[in-house]
Structure formats: C-alpha cells, structure tokens
Design a protein around this motif. Sequence first.
Motif, PDB file in Angstrom:
ATOM      1  N   VAL A 206       0.820  -1.206   0.000  1.00 30.87           N
ATOM      2  CA  VAL A 206       0.000   0.000   0.000  1.00 30.87           C
ATOM      3  C   VAL A 206       0.858   1.262   0.000  1.00 30.87           C
ATOM      4  O   VAL A 206       0.586   2.227  -0.728  1.00 30.87           O
ATOM      5  CB  VAL A 206      -0.949   0.002   1.217  1.00 30.87           C
ATOM      6  CG1 VAL A 206      -1.690   1.333   1.326  1.00 30.87           C
ATOM      7  CG2 VAL A 206      -1.933  -1.154   1.130  1.00 30.87           C
ATOM      8  N   LEU A 207       1.914   1.247   0.808  1.00 30.28           N
ATOM      9  CA  LEU A 207       2.720   2.455   0.990  1.00 30.28           C
ATOM     10  C   LEU A 207       3.685   2.725  -0.157  1.00 30.28           C
ATOM     11  O   LEU A 207       4.025   3.884  -0.432  1.00 30.28           O
ATOM     12  CB  LEU A 207       3.506   2.361   2.308  1.00 30.28           C
ATOM     13  CG  LEU A 207       2.663   2.322   3.592  1.00 30.28           C
ATOM     14  CD1 LEU A 207       3.570   2.183   4.809  1.00 30.28           C
ATOM     15  CD2 LEU A 207       1.806   3.571   3.705  1.00 30.28           C
ATOM     16  N   ASP A 208       4.158   1.679  -0.840  1.00 26.27           N
ATOM     17  CA  ASP A 208       5.118   1.877  -1.933  1.00 26.27           C
ATOM     18  C   ASP A 208       4.592   2.830  -3.013  1.00 26.27           C
ATOM     19  O   ASP A 208       5.220   3.868  -3.278  1.00 26.27           O
ATOM     20  CB  ASP A 208       5.508   0.527  -2.549  1.00 26.27           C
ATOM     21  CG  ASP A 208       6.934   0.121  -2.191  1.00 26.27           C
ATOM     22  OD1 ASP A 208       7.711   0.992  -1.753  1.00 26.27           O
ATOM     23  OD2 ASP A 208       7.280  -1.057  -2.360  1.00 26.27           O
ATOM     24  N   PRO A 209       3.487   2.517  -3.680  1.00 27.43           N
ATOM     25  CA  PRO A 209       3.013   3.449  -4.715  1.00 27.43           C
ATOM     26  C   PRO A 209       2.599   4.800  -4.137  1.00 27.43           C
ATOM     27  O   PRO A 209       2.725   5.828  -4.808  1.00 27.43           O
ATOM     28  CB  PRO A 209       1.809   2.715  -5.325  1.00 27.43           C
ATOM     29  CG  PRO A 209       1.358   1.761  -4.269  1.00 27.43           C
ATOM     30  CD  PRO A 209       2.609   1.343  -3.556  1.00 27.43           C
ATOM     31  N   LEU A 210       2.120   4.794  -2.891  1.00 29.95           N
ATOM     32  CA  LEU A 210       1.714   6.050  -2.253  1.00 29.95           C
ATOM     33  C   LEU A 210       2.913   6.971  -2.067  1.00 29.95           C
ATOM     34  O   LEU A 210       2.880   8.149  -2.436  1.00 29.95           O
ATOM     35  CB  LEU A 210       1.058   5.746  -0.906  1.00 29.95           C
ATOM     36  CG  LEU A 210       0.441   6.921  -0.162  1.00 29.95           C
ATOM     37  CD1 LEU A 210      -0.750   7.483  -0.928  1.00 29.95           C
ATOM     38  CD2 LEU A 210       0.020   6.503   1.247  1.00 29.95           C
ATOM     39  N   PHE A 211       3.994   6.418  -1.515  1.00 27.43           N
ATOM     40  CA  PHE A 211       5.181   7.233  -1.240  1.00 27.43           C
ATOM     41  C   PHE A 211       5.961   7.567  -2.518  1.00 27.43           C
ATOM     42  O   PHE A 211       6.542   8.650  -2.630  1.00 27.43           O
ATOM     43  CB  PHE A 211       6.113   6.500  -0.271  1.00 27.43           C
ATOM     44  CG  PHE A 211       5.641   6.520   1.160  1.00 27.43           C
ATOM     45  CD1 PHE A 211       4.340   6.863   1.492  1.00 27.43           C
ATOM     46  CD2 PHE A 211       6.499   6.189   2.192  1.00 27.43           C
ATOM     47  CE1 PHE A 211       3.904   6.885   2.808  1.00 27.43           C
ATOM     48  CE2 PHE A 211       6.092   6.201   3.518  1.00 27.43           C
ATOM     49  CZ  PHE A 211       4.771   6.550   3.822  1.00 27.43           C
ATOM     50  N   ILE A 212       5.980   6.625  -3.486  1.00 28.35           N
ATOM     51  CA  ILE A 212       6.748   6.856  -4.714  1.00 28.35           C
ATOM     52  C   ILE A 212       6.037   7.833  -5.645  1.00 28.35           C
ATOM     53  O   ILE A 212       6.627   8.816  -6.103  1.00 28.35           O
ATOM     54  CB  ILE A 212       7.006   5.519  -5.454  1.00 28.35           C
ATOM     55  CG1 ILE A 212       7.938   4.623  -4.651  1.00 28.35           C
ATOM     56  CG2 ILE A 212       7.618   5.777  -6.836  1.00 28.35           C
ATOM     57  CD1 ILE A 212       8.090   3.225  -5.222  1.00 28.35           C
ATOM     58  N   ALA A 213       4.768   7.549  -5.952  1.00 29.34           N
ATOM     59  CA  ALA A 213       4.057   8.303  -6.991  1.00 29.34           C
ATOM     60  C   ALA A 213       3.208   9.440  -6.444  1.00 29.34           C
ATOM     61  O   ALA A 213       3.291  10.570  -6.927  1.00 29.34           O
ATOM     62  CB  ALA A 213       3.180   7.353  -7.807  1.00 29.34           C
ATOM     63  N   VAL A 214       2.396   9.162  -5.429  1.00 27.24           N
ATOM     64  CA  VAL A 214       1.485  10.192  -4.924  1.00 27.24           C
ATOM     65  C   VAL A 214       2.238  11.298  -4.188  1.00 27.24           C
ATOM     66  O   VAL A 214       1.996  12.484  -4.406  1.00 27.24           O
ATOM     67  CB  VAL A 214       0.419   9.569  -4.000  1.00 27.24           C
ATOM     68  CG1 VAL A 214      -0.497  10.652  -3.435  1.00 27.24           C
ATOM     69  CG2 VAL A 214      -0.400   8.524  -4.765  1.00 27.24           C
TER      70      VAL A 214
END
Length: 447
Positions: A178-186
């Motif tokens: 959950v946190l990977d795309p949130l921290f990388i992209a968002v």
Amino acid sequence: MKQHDFTKGNIGKQLVAFSAPLLLTNLLQVSYQFIDSLWVGNLLGTNALGAVAISSTVLFTILSFIIGVNNAALTILSQIKGRQDEQLLKSYVNAFSVILGLMAMVLGIAGYVLAEEVLLLLGTPDEMISLAASYLRINFLGILFLFGYNFISTVYRALGNSKTPLRFVAIAVVLNAVLDPLFIAVFHGGIEGAAYATVAAQGAAFFYGLVLSIRRKHIPFSMPKWPRKAEVWLILKQGIPSGLQMMVISAGSAAIMSVVASFGNNTVAGFGAAQRLDSLIMLPAQALGVAVTSMAGQNIAAGQWRRVRQIANYATWLNLAIMLLISLIIYFLAEPGIAMFISEREAVAFGASYVQMIAFFYPFLGLNFIFNGVVRASGAMMQVLVLNIISFWILRYPLTYWFAGLLGEKGIAAGIAVSFVISSAFSYAYYRFGRWRKKELFAESDG
C-alpha cells in the motif's frame, strides 16, 4: 500457543507441518521484494531498479552479522527447548535481546555513515550511486525494526511454532504494497519513498510481534538486564562465527555483483530482476533448512541421534522432489517473469537467459541448506563457517569471475551453477564424516 516437541512423533508429518508455514513466510518475504521491484522498476526505471538491487546486496552484507546471531539464537534456544528448561530459556531470551539490540544500533550507524563508500568499492555505475546511497541510508534508519521482528520470529520457531511469525511478515507485506506506490508516486518520494515505505512496514510488524508475544505470554520477555558472563560467552562463541557465515555469504554475493556490474547497466538490471525470480526456487530449501535446525536442535539436546539422521534424510528427499518441480516451472516462465520488472529488451534477454541456465542447479544448493542446517543445530558454527568460505570464496566467486572472462556475461550463470554442484559435495562430506556430533553446546558455557 501451539508448540511442538520434535523429540517424538512422526518425523515426516512434523517436517511438512513445520516447514509449510516457513515456506509461506519465505514466499511473503519474496513477494515483499517483488513489490519493491515492481513499483521501482515500473515507476522509476532501470537505473532505480539497478540501484535497489545493488543496495539490497550491500544492506544484507553489512547487516548479516546480526542475521547470523539470529541463527545462533535458533540453535541455542531450540536446544534449550529440547532440555525443557524454562528458566534457562527466559535467561537466554533476555541475553539475546540485549546483545542484538546493541549490535543493531552499531551496525545501523556504521551503515548509514559508510553507505556511499561501500557502493564505490563495489564499482557501482556513476548514475546509480546517488540513488543507491539514498535507499541504503533510509533502510539503515530502520534496522532495529527489521531485526527486532526477525528475532521474535526466531524465538517462536525455536519453540516449535512456525505459524505465528507468518502474521508479522504478512503485516509488513500488506503495508509495503500500500505504501510503496503512495510514497513513490502520490507523494513524489522517488526511490527514497520506496525506502521509507519499507521502514514503516517493518516498524509496524515489529511492534505487533512485540505486543502479541508479551500480552499472550508466548515468549518469556522480561525487563532488559545485562546478561551473565556465561551467556554472553556462549552467544558470542556461537554468534560470531554464525554472523561471519552470513557475512561470507553476503560479501560473496556483493563480489559477484561487482562482476555483474562490469558488464553495464542492462546486465545489472537483468541480474537484479533474475535474482527476484530464481529466489523463488530456493524457498522450499530455505524453509527446510530452518526446519531441520529447529527439529534437529531439540533432538540433539535430548540425545535422539537416530531421529536427527532421519530428519536429514526426510528433508533431503523432500528438497529434491519439490525443487526439481519448481525449477521446471521457472525455466519455462523465465522471460515473462523477468519482463514483470523491467521492459528494456537487452536487460530482459540477459535476465531470462541467466534464470534458464541456472534453474536446474538450485537443487544442489538446496542440499547445502539441509546438511549445514543439521550441523548448525549441534552448535558447530565454526565448521559451517569454513564450509561457507569454501562455497563462496574458493568456489563461487572465482568460478564466476573465470567463466565470465571466458564466456562473457553468460559465464556468470555458468560459474555459479558449477559452484553449486561442488559445494554440495563438500557439505555432504562433512555432514557424513565430520566431528560435529561431538559438540556439547551448554557444557562449554556451564563448565
């Protein structure tokens, strides 16, 4: 809490029942790495994926000493379980907690400060240095979380419970996904965002494991106090060579990465993606290796040598049957598997070729896990250290370097494959004829 007494009962059923949760745990850990690679490779590109691959090797090299002490904990605590000594168990859990905590802090600081220098020593491509250093430093900030939940898992396994640690890894995997795309992209964190996601997920897993084990009294934790001299001596005597085993392994992997890096970015990226795939083949062997250490440790302490031999035999045949099947599957899925992580045609081609060349040699490496796992259960850590030095520094790295010089990038797989076969012969020879059965673990510290 469901604990198992491995000194009695059906060995085959116990081995399968105890290994299955370990296998699922390993699978979750690999999926953890897959998630990082998928998001980093697809959102940030080849250089970022290569930086993560090199950083992961360095990270494991520097932190592996603590992982080795966890292996020593499995040996010591499983033998205490076999002795049925609850007070001794409580005392050694405290001792390991104090020593591991101190080691984690020291290595975390050292890794943070020296990250870029180590990457330069490995010959990391210039365009990857900054990315890799950032990823490394953030991960070192969370080293205490990583090894905290790994130690708690080790204690559970030594007591015969391989199911509860599944929860810790599951929490880390779900949060990381959950946190990977949130921290990388968002949040536009880039590769640093991926690292922060990892630390946050590991922290949550550690605190959950700590609270669970204390509230339900699964593990006899107590207020930390400095351990007795005899405990420190036994832990260091077991932990130092065990830690060096892991450092030999991971430093050897880093040395091989330096050979890979000499062929350029596409080879580094392809090799990094291939490592994610071929690690799948090793999951059953890794699970069986941990299982035989715990099971054999209890039986060695109880003097059940016939059962120790039977544990090794069951694990050997189970390893060969399962790993040959998985090797076949991975062989045919190599190219689409590599393409999940990277899209550059040359990198995909190298990664697929590497996996196909080496896949059917992994059962030989699996034998090392089995035979070394039994020997390690006796407390013969120095002997296993010597076997690992032979495997990586006398065989694997020199053969990889030599074959790469002869065959180019295809020689990387050839050298590693040949080393697997020869090292398994050394491992079996010591298991069969060595003097590890003479080891008396607690006589050393008690006397």
